[in-house]
Enzyme design. Structure first.
Site, PDB file in Angstrom:
ATOM      1  N   ASN A 137      70.738  40.646  51.528  1.00 56.87           N
ATOM      2  CA  ASN A 137      70.260  40.683  50.146  1.00 56.87           C
ATOM      3  C   ASN A 137      71.427  40.512  49.188  1.00 56.87           C
ATOM      4  OD1 ASN A 137      70.668  43.082  48.081  1.00 56.87           O
ATOM      5  ND2 ASN A 137      70.819  43.989  50.135  1.00 56.87           N
ATOM      6  N   PHE A 141      71.814  44.567  41.731  1.00 60.97           N
ATOM      7  CA  PHE A 141      71.419  45.686  40.857  1.00 60.97           C
ATOM      8  C   PHE A 141      70.358  45.274  39.833  1.00 60.97           C
ATOM      9  CE2 PHE A 141      75.621  48.342  41.210  1.00 60.97           C
ATOM     10  CZ  PHE A 141      75.277  48.688  42.505  1.00 60.97           C
ATOM     11  N   SER A 203      78.417  48.165  46.740  1.00 57.79           N
ATOM     12  CA  SER A 203      77.565  46.989  46.881  1.00 57.79           C
ATOM     13  C   SER A 203      78.437  45.737  46.783  1.00 57.79           C
ATOM     14  CB  SER A 203      76.496  46.952  45.782  1.00 57.79           C
ATOM     15  OG  SER A 203      75.860  45.687  45.769  1.00 57.79           O
ATOM     16  N   ASN A 205      77.401  42.886  45.851  1.00 59.99           N
ATOM     17  CA  ASN A 205      76.686  41.910  45.025  1.00 59.99           C
ATOM     18  C   ASN A 205      76.949  42.029  43.528  1.00 59.99           C
ATOM     19  OD1 ASN A 205      75.353  40.863  47.364  1.00 59.99           O
ATOM     20  ND2 ASN A 205      74.015  42.660  47.322  1.00 59.99           N
ATOM     21  N   THR A 206      77.837  42.937  43.134  1.00 69.12           N
ATOM     22  CA  THR A 206      78.259  43.050  41.738  1.00 69.12           C
ATOM     23  C   THR A 206      79.758  42.793  41.690  1.00 69.12           C
ATOM     24  OG1 THR A 206      76.518  44.630  41.130  1.00 69.12           O
ATOM     25  CG2 THR A 206      78.486  44.579  39.744  1.00 69.12           C
ATOM     26  N   LYS A 243      78.997  56.535  47.927  1.00 68.23           N
ATOM     27  CA  LYS A 243      78.548  55.558  48.927  1.00 68.23           C
ATOM     28  C   LYS A 243      79.640  54.517  49.124  1.00 68.23           C
ATOM     29  CE  LYS A 243      74.513  52.908  50.389  1.00 68.23           C
ATOM     30  NZ  LYS A 243      73.080  52.672  50.152  1.00 68.23           N
ATOM     31  N   ASN A 274      77.217  51.247  53.116  1.00 68.70           N
ATOM     32  CA  ASN A 274      76.467  50.201  52.424  1.00 68.70           C
ATOM     33  C   ASN A 274      76.359  48.982  53.339  1.00 68.70           C
ATOM     34  OD1 ASN A 274      75.290  48.670  50.235  1.00 68.70           O
ATOM     35  ND2 ASN A 274      76.453  49.937  48.812  1.00 68.70           N
TER      36      ASN A 274
END
Length: 386
Positions: A137, A141, A203, A205-206, A243, A274
């Site tokens: 994925n 966010f 994450s 993805n940021t 996390k 994560n």
């Protein structure tokens, strides 16, 4: 009434009864043969939306399975009916928290939630890797923002007779100029409704988010967040969890441990881990080269090893929630023996439905009994103490 019509009604009634029984009892074979394939007819994000719709309109049945007393556990003065929680990412906006808790999870984590609403990355951004039972994925966010999610959780806690355990996972806005302020604002906003907080700085993805795991940045972040927690949560200091990524270098791990072992920056727990940007053992899958974070079975060994490393680096003093590739009781037990006090699942729930939760709990109870443990607490870190 003709005999044929009577036979039709009896047969139809029997089929409906059988289907309903299998549905509400979370029959494993029924879900794998009918329910999961139905969801997998949709693309992953549409299936996610369908699940949210089902939860909103009461289409997700409540579990009738009774958790074994042996699986009850207590941490941070919070009593958990069982140690298996739902990881952040499914109930991102706090829309179906009660429905998911009623499926049989010991706790549900909402988020990640950003201060301001943001759409996340462009679609498509979720991909199934069926051969390895994993998911990539790059949601980025996508969030309804603090205000909207807070109202949902406040309504849940105040007006829906809900006594479940809810974790609030906090993130930063993509365009934010001050990441620390974003997390502090989250502490302030959700102090009245969160049972625990998660600071998500891992994450993939940021852009730039994982840089907050570096030693000096982490010190600055945690000092401000801990100060806000202590100020806004009153005498009941809500547990604060960090996390972390599974893609840390050995030096990164040591630096994080050095920070959180310092009383000034000590968090109440770690979530390990994560998603990963690595693609070990999945290159034979379509979509394997899609950018984003990989979750599911390929992460199982990596996350378990990382749990054991941090259990040792923190001398077992900081509780760990283990997540990554838990598909059965043995996977769960391995993480507990590596040092996890609680567990979370996500991808296995997507691939198997709620039956996987019952199976994990049943198998975990058997494994504890086989090793003559009386509770989860007795087994935590057992493999690290040999």
């Amino acid at each position: 009434m003709s005999p044929f019509r009577s036979l039709f009604y009896i047969t139809s009634g029997g089929c409906i009864l059988c289907t309903g029984t299998n549905f509400i009892t979370f029959n494993d074979k029924f879900y794998k043969k009918y329910i999961i394939p139905f969801f997998f007819m949709c693309d992953p994000e549409q299936a996610h939306s369908l699940l949210i719709f089902s939860g909103k309109y009461g289409l997700i049945p409540k579990s009738i399975y009774k958790d074994p007393p042996m699986l009850k556990t207590k941490l941070w003065d919070i009593s958990f009916n069982n140690p298996i929680g739902l990881a952040a990412g499914l109930d991102k906006q706090g829309e179906i928290t009660k429905a998911l808790y009623n499926v049989g999870f010991g706790f549900v984590e909402v988020g990640s939630i950003t201060p301001l609403p943001q759409p996340g990355n462009e679609k498509p951004r979720v991909f199934r890797l069926l051969n390895s039972q994993s998911i990539i994925n790059r949601y980025g966010f996508n969030s309804d923002g603090h205000d909207v999610v807070f109202e949902r959780l406040k309504n849940l806690k105040l007006h829906q007779n809900f006594d479940g355990i809810v974790g609030v996972n906090l993130g930063k806005n993509k365009e934010s100029k001050n990441a620390v302020s974003d997390y502090v604002e989250g502490i302030k906003k959700f102090a009245s409704v969160a049972d625990y907080f998660v600071i998500n700085i891992s994450s993939p993805n940021t852009p730039g988010l994982r840089d907050l795991q570096k030693k000096n940045a982490l010190k600055g972040l945690l000092s401000n967040i801990i100060e806000a927690r202590n100020e806004y949560c009153g005498e009941h200091k809500i547990p604060l969890l960090l996390k972390i990524s599974p893609d840390l270098t050995d030096q990164d791990k040591k630096n994080i441990a050095d920070v959180i072992n310092d009383k000034r920056y000590q968090v109440d727990g770690l979530i390990i881990s994560n998603t990963t940007v690595k693609r070990v053992e999945v290159y034979d899958n379509p979509n394997a080269l899609e950018p984003g974070g990989l979750s599911g079975k390929p992460l199982q060994e990596t996350s378990t090893k990382l749990i054991a490393e941090f259990y040792k680096l923190t001398h077992g003093a900081i509780p760990i929630i283990g997540v990554g590739g838990i598909f059965n009781g043995q996977d769960a037990y391995a993480k507990i023996k590596a040092g996890a006090s609680l567990l979370q699942i996500y991808t296995s729930f997507i691939y198997n439905g709620p039956s996987v939760l019952i199976n994990i709990k049943k198998e975990l109870e058997c494994l504890l009994r086989e090793d003559k443990y009386n509770s989860i607490a007795d087994a935590i870190g057992a493999d690290c103490k040999k």
